[in-house]
Design a protein around this motif. Structure first.
Motif, PDB file in Angstrom:
ATOM      1  N   ARG B  16     -47.419  13.982 -20.258  1.00 37.04           N
ATOM      2  CA  ARG B  16     -48.601  14.269 -21.068  1.00 37.04           C
ATOM      3  C   ARG B  16     -49.684  15.011 -20.295  1.00 37.04           C
ATOM      4  O   ARG B  16     -50.039  14.623 -19.183  1.00 37.04           O
ATOM      5  CB  ARG B  16     -49.118  12.920 -21.560  1.00 37.04           C
ATOM      6  N   TRP B  18     -53.569  15.742 -20.453  1.00 40.83           N
ATOM      7  CA  TRP B  18     -54.718  15.160 -21.156  1.00 40.83           C
ATOM      8  C   TRP B  18     -55.863  16.154 -21.341  1.00 40.83           C
ATOM      9  O   TRP B  18     -56.586  16.086 -22.323  1.00 40.83           O
ATOM     10  CB  TRP B  18     -55.257  13.951 -20.394  1.00 40.83           C
ATOM     11  N   GLU B  34     -50.894  12.862 -16.922  1.00 33.79           N
ATOM     12  CA  GLU B  34     -50.361  11.587 -16.449  1.00 33.79           C
ATOM     13  C   GLU B  34     -49.549  11.734 -15.160  1.00 33.79           C
ATOM     14  O   GLU B  34     -49.242  10.730 -14.521  1.00 33.79           O
ATOM     15  CB  GLU B  34     -49.540  10.897 -17.550  1.00 33.79           C
ATOM     16  N   ARG B  60     -53.552   7.015 -10.345  1.00 34.39           N
ATOM     17  CA  ARG B  60     -53.119   6.842 -11.732  1.00 34.39           C
ATOM     18  C   ARG B  60     -53.463   8.100 -12.528  1.00 34.39           C
ATOM     19  O   ARG B  60     -53.978   9.073 -11.982  1.00 34.39           O
ATOM     20  CB  ARG B  60     -53.777   5.590 -12.354  1.00 34.39           C
ATOM     21  N   THR B  61     -53.147   8.070 -13.826  1.00 36.53           N
ATOM     22  CA  THR B  61     -53.402   9.195 -14.728  1.00 36.53           C
ATOM     23  C   THR B  61     -54.779   9.835 -14.497  1.00 36.53           C
ATOM     24  O   THR B  61     -55.776   9.125 -14.332  1.00 36.53           O
ATOM     25  CB  THR B  61     -53.326   8.706 -16.192  1.00 36.53           C
ATOM     26  N   ARG B  63     -57.481  11.615 -16.436  1.00 39.09           N
ATOM     27  CA  ARG B  63     -57.771  11.712 -17.868  1.00 39.09           C
ATOM     28  C   ARG B  63     -58.533  12.982 -18.219  1.00 39.09           C
ATOM     29  O   ARG B  63     -58.328  13.557 -19.274  1.00 39.09           O
ATOM     30  CB  ARG B  63     -58.580  10.479 -18.315  1.00 39.09           C
ATOM     31  N   PHE B  79     -57.734   7.001 -14.558  1.00 37.23           N
ATOM     32  CA  PHE B  79     -57.485   5.603 -14.928  1.00 37.23           C
ATOM     33  C   PHE B  79     -57.542   4.685 -13.700  1.00 37.23           C
ATOM     34  O   PHE B  79     -57.583   3.469 -13.850  1.00 37.23           O
ATOM     35  CB  PHE B  79     -56.104   5.475 -15.595  1.00 37.23           C
ATOM     36  N   GLU B 105     -60.505   1.961 -16.094  1.00 37.65           N
ATOM     37  CA  GLU B 105     -60.261   3.364 -16.402  1.00 37.65           C
ATOM     38  C   GLU B 105     -61.535   4.175 -16.646  1.00 37.65           C
ATOM     39  O   GLU B 105     -62.360   3.809 -17.471  1.00 37.65           O
ATOM     40  CB  GLU B 105     -59.391   3.501 -17.666  1.00 37.65           C
ATOM     41  N   LYS B 107     -62.820   7.548 -18.299  1.00 33.72           N
ATOM     42  CA  LYS B 107     -62.238   8.324 -19.395  1.00 33.72           C
ATOM     43  C   LYS B 107     -62.755   9.758 -19.446  1.00 33.72           C
ATOM     44  O   LYS B 107     -62.097  10.638 -19.972  1.00 33.72           O
ATOM     45  CB  LYS B 107     -62.537   7.621 -20.733  1.00 33.72           C
ATOM     46  N   TYR B 255     -58.362  14.233 -31.630  1.00 31.45           N
ATOM     47  CA  TYR B 255     -58.621  13.831 -30.251  1.00 31.45           C
ATOM     48  C   TYR B 255     -59.701  14.653 -29.564  1.00 31.45           C
ATOM     49  O   TYR B 255     -60.306  14.206 -28.604  1.00 31.45           O
ATOM     50  CB  TYR B 255     -57.326  13.889 -29.432  1.00 31.45           C
ATOM     51  N   GLN B 303     -46.021  17.968 -29.895  1.00 34.00           N
ATOM     52  CA  GLN B 303     -46.545  16.609 -29.958  1.00 34.00           C
ATOM     53  C   GLN B 303     -48.074  16.684 -30.089  1.00 34.00           C
ATOM     54  O   GLN B 303     -48.638  17.769 -30.176  1.00 34.00           O
ATOM     55  CB  GLN B 303     -46.136  15.826 -28.702  1.00 34.00           C
ATOM     56  N   ASP B 304     -48.710  15.506 -30.055  1.00 36.08           N
ATOM     57  CA  ASP B 304     -50.170  15.441 -30.204  1.00 36.08           C
ATOM     58  C   ASP B 304     -50.893  16.498 -29.360  1.00 36.08           C
ATOM     59  O   ASP B 304     -50.547  16.702 -28.190  1.00 36.08           O
ATOM     60  CB  ASP B 304     -50.713  14.088 -29.708  1.00 36.08           C
ATOM     61  N   ASN B 306     -54.165  17.077 -27.339  1.00 36.88           N
ATOM     62  CA  ASN B 306     -55.160  16.175 -26.758  1.00 36.88           C
ATOM     63  C   ASN B 306     -56.505  16.828 -26.474  1.00 36.88           C
ATOM     64  O   ASN B 306     -57.529  16.161 -26.428  1.00 36.88           O
ATOM     65  CB  ASN B 306     -54.634  15.597 -25.438  1.00 36.88           C
ATOM     66  N   ASP B 323     -49.378  16.280 -25.424  1.00 37.16           N
ATOM     67  CA  ASP B 323     -48.401  15.301 -24.962  1.00 37.16           C
ATOM     68  C   ASP B 323     -47.070  15.966 -24.624  1.00 37.16           C
ATOM     69  O   ASP B 323     -46.255  15.396 -23.904  1.00 37.16           O
ATOM     70  CB  ASP B 323     -48.140  14.249 -26.063  1.00 37.16           C
TER      71      ASP B 323
END
Lengths: 156, 334
Positions: B16, B18, B34, B60-61, B63, B79, B105, B107, B255, B303-304, B306, B323
């Motif tokens: 994904r 973001w 991600e 981590r991800t 964002r 995150f 997290e 954001k 989103y 896909q979505d 973002n 995504d």
């Protein structure tokens, strides 16, 4: 097993018979769309977080509460917590979501919601399950992922 | 209806994507996701190519990321509860500062127009304002006025005024109170019926567009004390009113939204994989404006979608992140 079970004596339900595979389904040349029964088969053996029983045996998931529109890439699953104040509802919903995420092609939009009127914090749980950012963050939490994998793995 | 042309699909991220962010002046685009990396893309001739991949800043991800207004820094929100600031003093982009303080997290991250303030927000319901002084970052205030996860922070285009959007369905406007030397909320924008995922100021800073899980876009307008329209402003504080709701177009969560400072066009990123562009009707009442969808790209991604962001330098050009692990560059023509 946990000594403080929330639902000490859950009601048990009869499992569905195995699905009959039709010759058409075995034919590789025939396009075979996902249907509610197939989605049900993907999630029916998820373990309940507190009982050594599957979501099917506890009637948490039910084929009649699954809607599939293969062409529109939509899967809607409603699940029914065993008791209206079940604190495991989010975890169960998350397990269903993760199982479908792993099993279905990425084109599918999956909605997982509580059957209307079966849980006291239905709206809050539904909102959390629908928030993909929070789901993604949850799945990066190794402890939580361990618990979910336990629900999704074969029973010991 | 205008036409939307796909200029290029940028592959490189695993999983994904973001967020995307344009460099303020140069032909550079940064993206994150991600896979915990930041990819910087550069236009060479007619092709966007990978210029740099930044790794090891986050565990981590990632964002969201944001170029500073001067274009020399990138801030990234993760995150992993930290915000990293990358600079290229050594010639390469390096992470030389990590801002800690959020409980979990982070954001969103945003630079003020002067580049002197940085805002972050996160799942711990807080908004933090950091003051920047010669590469030193000091917390200038924490605002704990949202009751849930804060999804997005965005500075006013000209002033040190901050807007934040939250899982609690509201947007809040924050300002530093000179007398107390402390940040606080001066307005709450309530009308959405579910999570507000993103917001974008218009070029004047008098209006904000918001998008939500309730599948609507809303336009808000500020009415200052003594406004000619006669909107009451109790306590001599500006009042924000929802002056338009765009509904019936989006079929899933929206989103992201971006309001182009050059063309005035709105673009939205939706969970139904569609990118839509809206234009304000030229003859409408400024206090009751109407917006027309001038473009809709089905399957813009598989896909979505973002994130969407208009290029600050090329009118009609924007980038999207999805995504489906792709970043795409688009050109809209009327």
């Amino acid at each position: 097993m946990n000594d403080n079970l929330e639902n000490i004596n859950p009601k048990l339900y009869k499992k569905l018979d195995d699905r009959k595979i039709t010759s058409e389904e075995e034919d590789e040349d025939v396009a075979d769309e996902f249907d509610a029964r197939e989605i049900f088969d993907i999630i029916k053996n998820i373990n309940d977080p507190e009982h050594p029983l599957t979501l099917e045996e506890l009637n948490v998931v039910d084929q009649s509460l699954i809607e599939v529109d293969d062409k529109a890439n939509r899967v809607n699953v409603k699940f029914t917590p065993t008791i209206p104040h079940c604190s495991m509802a989010t975890l169960i919903g998350l397990s269903i979501r993760v199982q479908l995420l792993r099993a279905l092609p990425a084109r599918f939009k999956v909605n997982v919601e509580i059957s209307p009127g079966t849980h006291v914090s239905e709206a809050a749980v539904n909102k959390q399950l629908a928030d993909k950012e929070r789901v993604a963050a949850a799945l990066e939490n190794s402890m939580l992922l361990g618990v979910i994998n336990q629900c999704l793995g074969p029973r010991n | 209806m205008g036409t939307l042309e796909l200029k290029q699909s940028l592959t490189g991220h695993k999983g994904r994507v973001w967020s995307v962010c344009w460099h303020p002046t140069d032909a550079l685009l940064a993206s994150c996701g991600e896979d915990k990396t930041i990819v910087i893309w550069r236009l060479e001739g007619l092709e966007w190519v990978t210029k740099m991949i930044l790794t090891e800043g986050h565990s981590r991800t990632i964002r969201e990321l944001a170029w500073s207004p001067c274009g020399n820094y990138i801030a990234s929100a993760s995150f992993d509860a930290t915000t990293a600031v990358w600079d290229k003093k050594s010639g390469q982009f390096e992470c030389n500062t990590t801002l800690e303080g959020h409980d979990n997290e982070v954001k969103s991250v945003s630079w003020s127009v002067s580049g002197q303030l940085l805002a972050t927000c996160g799942r711990d319901k807080s908004v933090w304002v950091w003051e920047v002084n010669d590469d030193e970052y000091e917390c200038d205030g924490t605002i704990m006025e949202h009751t849930q996860d804060v999804k997005k922070v965005r500075w006013h285009p000209h002033e040190d005024i901050l807007a934040s959007a939250s899982y609690d369905n509201t947007v809040k406007i924050h300002k530093e109170e000179a007398a107390k030397n402390d940040w606080s909320s001066i307005a709450t924008l309530s009308s959405h019926t579910s999570t507000v995922w993103s917001l974008s100021w218009d070029k004047t800073g008098n209006r904000i567009a918001t998008c939500s899980d309730d599948q609507t876009v809303k336009i808000w307008r500020e009415y200052k004390p003594g406004n000619e329209t006669g909107v009451a402003t109790p306590n001599n504080v500006p009042v924000w009113k929802c002056i338009c709701t765009v509904s019936g177009y989006h079929t899933r969560t929206i989103y992201d939204i971006d309001w182009c400072k050059v063309t005035g066009l709105l673009v939205t990123a939706c969970g139904d994989d569609i990118i839509r562009i809206f234009k304000e009707d030229s003859d409408c009442d400024p206090h009751q404006p109407s917006f027309t969808m001038v473009c809709s790209m089905d399957n813009a991604h598989t896909q979505d979608v973002n994130c969407v962001q208009w290029s600050p330098t090329v009118p009609g050009q924007f980038a999207s992140a999805s995504d489906d692990s792709l970043v795409k560059i688009w050109l809209y023509k009327e």
